[in-house]
Design a protein around this motif. Structure first.
Motif, mmCIF file in Angstrom:
data_model
loop_
_atom_site.group_PDB
_atom_site.id
_atom_site.type_symbol
_atom_site.label_atom_id
_atom_site.label_comp_id
_atom_site.label_asym_id
_atom_site.label_seq_id
_atom_site.Cartn_x
_atom_site.Cartn_y
_atom_site.Cartn_z
ATOM 1 N N PHE A 1 -32.289 -66.366 146.152
ATOM 2 C CA PHE A 1 -32.710 -65.028 145.739
ATOM 3 C C PHE A 1 -32.299 -63.995 146.781
ATOM 4 C CE2 PHE A 1 -36.114 -61.762 145.815
ATOM 5 C CZ PHE A 1 -35.935 -61.223 144.544
ATOM 6 N N SER A 2 -32.508 -64.309 148.026
ATOM 7 C CA SER A 2 -32.158 -63.398 149.106
ATOM 8 C C SER A 2 -30.647 -63.202 149.185
ATOM 9 C CB SER A 2 -32.669 -63.925 150.445
ATOM 10 O OG SER A 2 -34.065 -64.010 150.422
ATOM 11 N N ALA A 3 -29.899 -64.292 149.074
ATOM 12 C CA ALA A 3 -28.439 -64.221 149.175
ATOM 13 C C ALA A 3 -27.821 -63.454 148.010
ATOM 14 C CB ALA A 3 -27.854 -65.624 149.250
ATOM 15 N N ALA A 4 -28.496 -63.427 146.877
ATOM 16 C CA ALA A 4 -27.980 -62.721 145.702
ATOM 17 C C ALA A 4 -28.069 -61.205 145.862
ATOM 18 C CB ALA A 4 -28.741 -63.157 144.451
ATOM 19 N N ASP B 1 -27.150 -57.758 147.119
ATOM 20 C CA ASP B 1 -25.917 -57.182 147.650
ATOM 21 C C ASP B 1 -26.270 -56.158 148.720
ATOM 22 O OD1 ASP B 1 -23.207 -56.690 147.913
ATOM 23 O OD2 ASP B 1 -23.219 -55.107 146.407
ATOM 24 N N GLY B 2 -26.312 -56.622 149.936
ATOM 25 C CA GLY B 2 -26.658 -55.749 151.046
ATOM 26 C C GLY B 2 -26.509 -56.487 152.360
ATOM 27 N N PRO B 3 -26.824 -55.815 153.460
ATOM 28 C CA PRO B 3 -26.693 -56.457 154.771
ATOM 29 C C PRO B 3 -27.631 -57.657 154.916
ATOM 30 C CG PRO B 3 -27.647 -54.250 154.979
ATOM 31 C CD PRO B 3 -27.321 -54.456 153.543
ATOM 32 N N ARG B 4 -27.266 -58.542 155.819
ATOM 33 C CA ARG B 4 -28.026 -59.786 156.032
ATOM 34 C C ARG B 4 -29.489 -59.520 156.383
ATOM 35 N NH1 ARG B 4 -29.188 -64.775 155.071
ATOM 36 N NH2 ARG B 4 -29.389 -66.143 156.848
ATOM 37 N N ASN B 5 -29.756 -58.486 157.175
ATOM 38 C CA ASN B 5 -31.155 -58.220 157.541
ATOM 39 C C ASN B 5 -31.981 -57.812 156.327
ATOM 40 O OD1 ASN B 5 -29.911 -55.690 157.382
ATOM 41 N ND2 ASN B 5 -31.210 -54.804 158.965
ATOM 42 N N ARG B 6 -31.390 -57.132 155.351
ATOM 43 C CA ARG B 6 -32.105 -56.773 154.116
ATOM 44 C C ARG B 6 -32.344 -58.017 153.263
ATOM 45 N NH1 ARG B 6 -35.343 -53.931 153.378
ATOM 46 N NH2 ARG B 6 -34.924 -53.568 151.201
ATOM 47 N N GLN B 7 -31.367 -58.922 153.261
ATOM 48 C CA GLN B 7 -31.541 -60.171 152.520
ATOM 49 C C GLN B 7 -32.705 -60.974 153.101
ATOM 50 O OE1 GLN B 7 -27.740 -62.115 152.774
ATOM 51 N NE2 GLN B 7 -26.812 -60.831 151.189
ATOM 52 N N LEU B 8 -32.753 -61.075 154.433
ATOM 53 C CA LEU B 8 -33.855 -61.801 155.080
ATOM 54 C C LEU B 8 -35.191 -61.121 154.824
ATOM 55 C CD1 LEU B 8 -32.195 -62.766 158.483
ATOM 56 C CD2 LEU B 8 -32.787 -64.285 156.589
ATOM 57 N N ALA B 9 -35.196 -59.798 154.797
ATOM 58 C CA ALA B 9 -36.433 -59.058 154.539
ATOM 59 C C ALA B 9 -36.962 -59.371 153.140
ATOM 60 C CB ALA B 9 -36.206 -57.559 154.705
ATOM 61 N N ARG B 10 -36.065 -59.467 152.164
ATOM 62 C CA ARG B 10 -36.499 -59.819 150.799
ATOM 63 C C ARG B 10 -37.124 -61.212 150.773
ATOM 64 N NH1 ARG B 10 -34.676 -57.204 146.176
ATOM 65 N NH2 ARG B 10 -34.188 -59.141 145.098
ATOM 66 N N GLY B 11 -36.516 -62.147 151.483
ATOM 67 C CA GLY B 11 -37.086 -63.489 151.553
ATOM 68 C C GLY B 11 -38.442 -63.493 152.235
ATOM 69 N N ASN B 12 -38.588 -62.672 153.249
ATOM 70 C CA ASN B 12 -39.866 -62.590 153.954
ATOM 71 C C ASN B 12 -40.961 -61.988 153.084
ATOM 72 O OD1 ASN B 12 -38.874 -63.818 156.231
ATOM 73 N ND2 ASN B 12 -38.390 -61.894 157.262
ATOM 74 N N VAL B 13 -40.604 -61.095 152.184
ATOM 75 C CA VAL B 13 -41.590 -60.546 151.242
ATOM 76 C C VAL B 13 -42.126 -61.668 150.356
ATOM 77 C CG1 VAL B 13 -41.874 -59.065 149.209
ATOM 78 C CG2 VAL B 13 -40.711 -58.188 151.233
ATOM 79 N N ILE B 14 -41.237 -62.527 149.888
ATOM 80 C CA ILE B 14 -41.669 -63.651 149.043
ATOM 81 C C ILE B 14 -42.539 -64.610 149.844
ATOM 82 C CG2 ILE B 14 -40.902 -65.568 147.593
ATOM 83 C CD1 ILE B 14 -40.288 -62.646 146.564
#
Length: 110
Positions: A73-76, A78-91
């Protein structure tokens, strides 16, 4: 799932209570991320919390499944890696607010 039905779920209410110190924009963004993840895995937030941990045996059942889905979900995004990790951290914070834990993703450099 309608927006009202989503916000009426007990697991979403627990998570929203943990976000009370955030402004409305940040709070809504995090709740929308949880809603997107629930749609991504094809389950309601209540179903996710119920199936990750077996109350009878007191053992995690699908932690690997959800850990992998959070990563996908995070890797999908489309943005910088830190934003992807932030989305995963929300979950992950959603699961933590509901008494369940998904291990954090290991950084690439480890």
């Amino acid at each position: 799932m309608t927006d009202t039905a989503f916000h009426d779920l007990i697991t979403v209410q627990r998570y929203a209570a943990q976000l009370s110190d955030l402004d409305t924009k940040d709070r809504d963004a995090r709740l929308n991320t949880v809603a997107e993840f629930a749609e991504f895995v094809g389950r309601t937030p209540d179903e996710m919390i119920a199936e990750i941990f077996n109350e009878e045996t007191r053992k995690y059942r699908k932690r690997g499944f959800y850990s992998d889905r959070v990563k996908e979900f995070s890797a999908a995004f489309d943005g910088p890696r830190n934003r992807q990790l932030a989305r995963g951290n929300v979950i992950r914070s959603f699961f933590i607010a509901n008494g369940r834990r998904i291990p954090p993703e290991q950084p690439d450099w480890i």
